[in-house]
Design a protein around this motif. Structure first.
Motif, mmCIF file in Angstrom:
data_model
loop_
_atom_site.group_PDB
_atom_site.id
_atom_site.type_symbol
_atom_site.label_atom_id
_atom_site.label_comp_id
_atom_site.label_asym_id
_atom_site.label_seq_id
_atom_site.Cartn_x
_atom_site.Cartn_y
_atom_site.Cartn_z
ATOM 1 N N VAL A 162 14.254 24.016 76.031
ATOM 2 C CA VAL A 162 14.701 25.401 76.158
ATOM 3 C C VAL A 162 15.095 25.872 74.761
ATOM 4 O O VAL A 162 16.068 25.382 74.184
ATOM 5 C CB VAL A 162 15.900 25.539 77.110
ATOM 6 N N ASP A 163 14.339 26.804 74.202
ATOM 7 C CA ASP A 163 14.663 27.360 72.886
ATOM 8 C C ASP A 163 15.603 28.533 73.075
ATOM 9 O O ASP A 163 15.183 29.652 73.371
ATOM 10 C CB ASP A 163 13.384 27.802 72.177
ATOM 11 N N CYS A 164 16.899 28.281 72.921
ATOM 12 C CA CYS A 164 17.909 29.307 73.190
ATOM 13 C C CYS A 164 17.804 30.482 72.223
ATOM 14 O O CYS A 164 18.262 31.587 72.534
ATOM 15 C CB CYS A 164 19.306 28.699 73.102
ATOM 16 N N GLU A 169 17.871 37.703 76.138
ATOM 17 C CA GLU A 169 19.085 37.508 76.934
ATOM 18 C C GLU A 169 18.886 37.901 78.394
ATOM 19 O O GLU A 169 19.428 37.270 79.293
ATOM 20 C CB GLU A 169 20.243 38.311 76.328
ATOM 21 N N ILE A 172 17.070 34.904 80.295
ATOM 22 C CA ILE A 172 17.574 33.527 80.229
ATOM 23 C C ILE A 172 17.851 32.971 81.625
ATOM 24 O O ILE A 172 17.450 31.854 81.954
ATOM 25 C CB ILE A 172 18.844 33.447 79.354
ATOM 26 N N LEU A 205 18.366 21.592 75.141
ATOM 27 C CA LEU A 205 18.730 22.940 74.708
ATOM 28 C C LEU A 205 18.674 23.000 73.188
ATOM 29 O O LEU A 205 19.579 22.526 72.500
ATOM 30 C CB LEU A 205 20.138 23.309 75.189
ATOM 31 N N VAL A 208 21.421 25.510 70.657
ATOM 32 C CA VAL A 208 22.385 25.854 71.712
ATOM 33 C C VAL A 208 23.442 26.837 71.223
ATOM 34 O O VAL A 208 24.048 27.553 72.019
ATOM 35 C CB VAL A 208 23.031 24.567 72.271
ATOM 36 N N GLU A 210 22.954 29.538 69.916
ATOM 37 C CA GLU A 210 22.480 30.898 70.157
ATOM 38 C C GLU A 210 22.647 31.322 71.617
ATOM 39 O O GLU A 210 22.285 32.438 71.985
ATOM 40 C CB GLU A 210 20.998 31.013 69.772
ATOM 41 N N LEU A 211 23.168 30.449 72.450
ATOM 42 C CA LEU A 211 23.353 30.778 73.863
ATOM 43 C C LEU A 211 24.383 31.898 73.987
ATOM 44 O O LEU A 211 25.497 31.764 73.490
ATOM 45 C CB LEU A 211 23.828 29.536 74.620
ATOM 46 N N GLN A 216 27.164 30.937 78.481
ATOM 47 C CA GLN A 216 27.910 29.714 78.178
ATOM 48 C C GLN A 216 28.787 29.315 79.356
ATOM 49 O O GLN A 216 28.842 28.146 79.735
ATOM 50 C CB GLN A 216 28.752 29.904 76.921
ATOM 51 N N THR A 247 21.701 21.940 67.354
ATOM 52 C CA THR A 247 22.036 23.180 66.658
ATOM 53 C C THR A 247 22.090 22.947 65.155
ATOM 54 O O THR A 247 22.387 21.837 64.700
ATOM 55 C CB THR A 247 23.395 23.738 67.132
#
Length: 273
Positions: A162-164, A169, A172, A205, A208, A210-211, A216, A247
């Motif tokens: 999963v490329d956050c 958005e 997601i 992830l 992560v 960038e989530l 979150q 990250t």
């Protein structure tokens, strides 16, 4: 019966879990959480208190506690949290002792720093605990994540990335959780989410940090429960996934700036690479 007696006992004997109150006759339990969790036997700490102060949970997690339970909910909540803390501890201890014949496809180098990375990789592969991989862009975080998966007991399962940073958005939740037919305009059929695709395998992830903050909190619950509700569905479904995250950002700094949840970071860092 006193904080001093409890801290001394926790340091001298090999306990797995410490149940700690906040308001003790001789001090505040929260102030001693770091001392207890960093002791010789590194027990997990569960705060059990009648103090419902809103910053109590945040202070407990910041200090290294496993979780925070108010006494009014202790009979309901303690067994599950205690079981998870013990499972987590068992996995950490297993990771320190189980040898693995390392498959290191696409990983080049045998320098002393790389050897230390390989030792951490072996520990990560030997357990099912969450792993946070950090490093600058281009240092091979995904390569190491794949190596953890391929050397683990889940190697025959899917390795789901999963490329956050690249997921919009507004998409997601659909990408992670999936959806049922008719859940929204354009949902002509049901679709399995990436978390379900990782069932019996590994969920990675990437980036992560960038989530989005809204996700979150949602993902923290998924990480704790291993259950989620596809968009439009009435019932939750489960997924037995192992989580790896990576990250290039300083998550501790992001926590201090209010950009990343501290309790989520604590869960991601079962092991660090």
């Amino acid at each position: 019966q006193t904080l001093k007696e409890g801290v001394t006992t926790a340091e001298n004997d090999a306990w797995d879990v410490v149940l700690l109150d906040i308001h003790m006759p001789d001090g505040n339990g929260l102030e001693h959480v770091p001392q207890i969790v960093k002791g010789r036997h590194e027990p997990e700490v569960i705060i059990v208190t009648g103090d419902g102060a809103p910053d109590g949970a945040e202070r407990a997690i910041h200090g290294g506690a496993w979780t925070y339970i108010e006494k009014i909910n202790v009979i309901r909540d303690l067994p599950l949290h205690l079981m998870r803390a013990l499972q987590y501890r068992e996995e950490k201890q297993r990771a320190r002792s189980v040898p693995v014949i390392l498959k290191r496809k696409n990983i080049i180098g045998d320098s002393e720093p790389m050897q230390r990375c390989f030792e951490d990789l072996v520990k990560a592969a030997a357990s099912d605990v969450n792993v946070l991989i950090t490093g600058e862009t281009g240092t091979g975080k995904e390569v190491f994540a794949r190596a953890v998966h391929e050397n683990s007991a889940r190697a025959t399962g899917n390795f789901v990335v999963v490329d956050c940073a690249s997921l919009p958005e507004n998409l997601i939740e659909s990408a992670l959780f999936g959806h049922i037919k008719g859940a929204f305009t354009g949902a002509d059929g049901s679709r399995k989410g990436l978390i379900k695709h990782a069932d019996k395998g590994t969920l990675f992830l990437d980036e992560v940090g960038e989530l989005p903050p809204s996700m979150q909190k949602t993902f923290l619950r998924v990480l704790q429960e291993r259950r989620f509700r596809p968009i439009g569905a009435e019932r939750e479904i489960g997924s037995d996934f192992r989580l790896l995250a990576a990250t290039n950002r300083n998550l501790e700094e992001m926590v201090s700036q209010g950009l990343f949840r501290e309790d989520l970071l604590y869960r991601l860092k079962g092991l660090s690479l």
